[in-house]
Design a protein around this motif. Structure first.
Motif, PDB file in Angstrom:
ATOM      1  N   ILE A  37       3.291   5.886  -2.889  1.00 31.49           N
ATOM      2  CA  ILE A  37       4.441   6.657  -3.365  1.00 31.49           C
ATOM      3  C   ILE A  37       4.452   6.706  -4.888  1.00 31.49           C
ATOM      4  O   ILE A  37       4.684   7.770  -5.484  1.00 31.49           O
ATOM      5  CB  ILE A  37       5.752   6.053  -2.806  1.00 31.49           C
ATOM      6  CG1 ILE A  37       5.808   6.263  -1.293  1.00 31.49           C
ATOM      7  CG2 ILE A  37       6.967   6.645  -3.491  1.00 31.49           C
ATOM      8  CD1 ILE A  37       6.923   5.512  -0.609  1.00 31.49           C
ATOM      9  N   LEU A  38       4.186   5.589  -5.535  1.00 28.76           N
ATOM     10  CA  LEU A  38       4.134   5.557  -6.992  1.00 28.76           C
ATOM     11  C   LEU A  38       3.042   6.489  -7.516  1.00 28.76           C
ATOM     12  O   LEU A  38       3.238   7.216  -8.496  1.00 28.76           O
ATOM     13  CB  LEU A  38       3.887   4.123  -7.476  1.00 28.76           C
ATOM     14  CG  LEU A  38       3.791   3.920  -8.979  1.00 28.76           C
ATOM     15  CD1 LEU A  38       5.136   4.250  -9.634  1.00 28.76           C
ATOM     16  CD2 LEU A  38       3.366   2.509  -9.297  1.00 28.76           C
ATOM     17  N   SER A  39       1.914   6.518  -6.846  1.00 25.06           N
ATOM     18  CA  SER A  39       0.817   7.390  -7.255  1.00 25.06           C
ATOM     19  C   SER A  39       1.230   8.861  -7.161  1.00 25.06           C
ATOM     20  O   SER A  39       0.941   9.660  -8.059  1.00 25.06           O
ATOM     21  CB  SER A  39      -0.399   7.123  -6.372  1.00 25.06           C
ATOM     22  OG  SER A  39      -1.404   8.070  -6.609  1.00 25.06           O
ATOM     23  N   ARG A  40       1.898   9.241  -6.083  1.00 27.72           N
ATOM     24  CA  ARG A  40       2.354  10.629  -5.933  1.00 27.72           C
ATOM     25  C   ARG A  40       3.389  10.989  -6.988  1.00 27.72           C
ATOM     26  O   ARG A  40       3.378  12.094  -7.538  1.00 27.72           O
ATOM     27  CB  ARG A  40       2.926  10.847  -4.542  1.00 27.72           C
ATOM     28  CG  ARG A  40       1.862  10.890  -3.482  1.00 27.72           C
ATOM     29  CD  ARG A  40       2.459  11.087  -2.111  1.00 27.72           C
ATOM     30  NE  ARG A  40       1.424  11.055  -1.105  1.00 27.72           N
ATOM     31  CZ  ARG A  40       1.023  12.131  -0.439  1.00 27.72           C
ATOM     32  NH1 ARG A  40       1.566  13.311  -0.688  1.00 27.72           N
ATOM     33  NH2 ARG A  40       0.082  12.031   0.461  1.00 27.72           N
ATOM     34  N   LEU A  41       4.302  10.063  -7.297  1.00 28.84           N
ATOM     35  CA  LEU A  41       5.299  10.332  -8.326  1.00 28.84           C
ATOM     36  C   LEU A  41       4.653  10.513  -9.692  1.00 28.84           C
ATOM     37  O   LEU A  41       5.013  11.419 -10.448  1.00 28.84           O
ATOM     38  CB  LEU A  41       6.325   9.195  -8.370  1.00 28.84           C
ATOM     39  CG  LEU A  41       7.284   9.109  -7.179  1.00 28.84           C
ATOM     40  CD1 LEU A  41       8.126   7.845  -7.292  1.00 28.84           C
ATOM     41  CD2 LEU A  41       8.160  10.335  -7.100  1.00 28.84           C
ATOM     42  N   LEU A  42       3.691   9.674 -10.003  1.00 31.89           N
ATOM     43  CA  LEU A  42       2.997   9.801 -11.280  1.00 31.89           C
ATOM     44  C   LEU A  42       2.196  11.087 -11.364  1.00 31.89           C
ATOM     45  O   LEU A  42       2.117  11.714 -12.417  1.00 31.89           O
ATOM     46  CB  LEU A  42       2.097   8.592 -11.515  1.00 31.89           C
ATOM     47  CG  LEU A  42       2.818   7.268 -11.838  1.00 31.89           C
ATOM     48  CD1 LEU A  42       1.822   6.128 -11.915  1.00 31.89           C
ATOM     49  CD2 LEU A  42       3.602   7.389 -13.122  1.00 31.89           C
ATOM     50  N   SER A  43       1.606  11.508 -10.267  1.00 34.64           N
ATOM     51  CA  SER A  43       0.818  12.738 -10.298  1.00 34.64           C
ATOM     52  C   SER A  43       1.718  13.949 -10.519  1.00 34.64           C
ATOM     53  O   SER A  43       1.329  14.912 -11.163  1.00 34.64           O
ATOM     54  CB  SER A  43       0.016  12.905  -9.008  1.00 34.64           C
ATOM     55  OG  SER A  43       0.878  13.196  -7.911  1.00 34.64           O
ATOM     56  N   VAL A  59       0.840  -1.207   0.000  1.00 32.80           N
ATOM     57  CA  VAL A  59       0.000   0.000   0.000  1.00 32.80           C
ATOM     58  C   VAL A  59       0.874   1.255   0.000  1.00 32.80           C
ATOM     59  O   VAL A  59       0.613   2.207  -0.742  1.00 32.80           O
ATOM     60  CB  VAL A  59      -0.966  -0.020   1.209  1.00 32.80           C
ATOM     61  CG1 VAL A  59      -1.634   1.330   1.403  1.00 32.80           C
ATOM     62  CG2 VAL A  59      -2.002  -1.110   1.027  1.00 32.80           C
ATOM     63  N   VAL A  60       1.928   1.266   0.819  1.00 33.03           N
ATOM     64  CA  VAL A  60       2.822   2.423   0.868  1.00 33.03           C
ATOM     65  C   VAL A  60       3.525   2.596  -0.481  1.00 33.03           C
ATOM     66  O   VAL A  60       3.630   3.716  -1.001  1.00 33.03           O
ATOM     67  CB  VAL A  60       3.835   2.277   2.019  1.00 33.03           C
ATOM     68  CG1 VAL A  60       4.949   3.311   1.914  1.00 33.03           C
ATOM     69  CG2 VAL A  60       3.116   2.403   3.354  1.00 33.03           C
ATOM     70  N   ALA A  61       4.011   1.508  -1.057  1.00 33.23           N
ATOM     71  CA  ALA A  61       4.698   1.595  -2.348  1.00 33.23           C
ATOM     72  C   ALA A  61       3.764   2.121  -3.433  1.00 33.23           C
ATOM     73  O   ALA A  61       4.161   2.965  -4.242  1.00 33.23           O
ATOM     74  CB  ALA A  61       5.254   0.227  -2.733  1.00 33.23           C
ATOM     75  N   LEU A  62       2.539   1.650  -3.456  1.00 32.97           N
ATOM     76  CA  LEU A  62       1.586   2.145  -4.449  1.00 32.97           C
ATOM     77  C   LEU A  62       1.242   3.610  -4.206  1.00 32.97           C
ATOM     78  O   LEU A  62       1.027   4.374  -5.153  1.00 32.97           O
ATOM     79  CB  LEU A  62       0.324   1.284  -4.460  1.00 32.97           C
ATOM     80  CG  LEU A  62       0.491  -0.117  -5.042  1.00 32.97           C
ATOM     81  CD1 LEU A  62      -0.794  -0.914  -4.874  1.00 32.97           C
ATOM     82  CD2 LEU A  62       0.881  -0.046  -6.506  1.00 32.97           C
TER      83      LEU A  62
END
Length: 57
Positions: free
Chosen positions: A47-53, A42-45
């Motif tokens: 972080i990935l979501s914030r990077l993509l945004s 959940v944490v990795a996803l």
């Protein structure tokens, strides 16, 4: 609850279940390990979501 199988059928079932491939040792269930794995995903996803945004905006 009594078995509804005939004795011959029950014997076949018992023989099938006693085969070596059905006698695998299982490791004990570790709920804390599962919790940490789910939390890490959940944490990795997140972080990935914030990077993509940041890439899109």
């Amino acid at each position: 609850m009594p078995s509804r199988l005939t004795p011959e059928d029950q014997q076949k079932v018992d023989q099938y279940l006693n085969l070596p491939q059905h006698q695998v040792e299982r490791q004990p269930f570790r709920p804390w390990r599962l919790l940490w794995i789910v939390l890490a995903i959940v944490v990795a996803l997140g972080i990935l979501s914030r990077l993509l945004s940041r890439l899109v905006l």
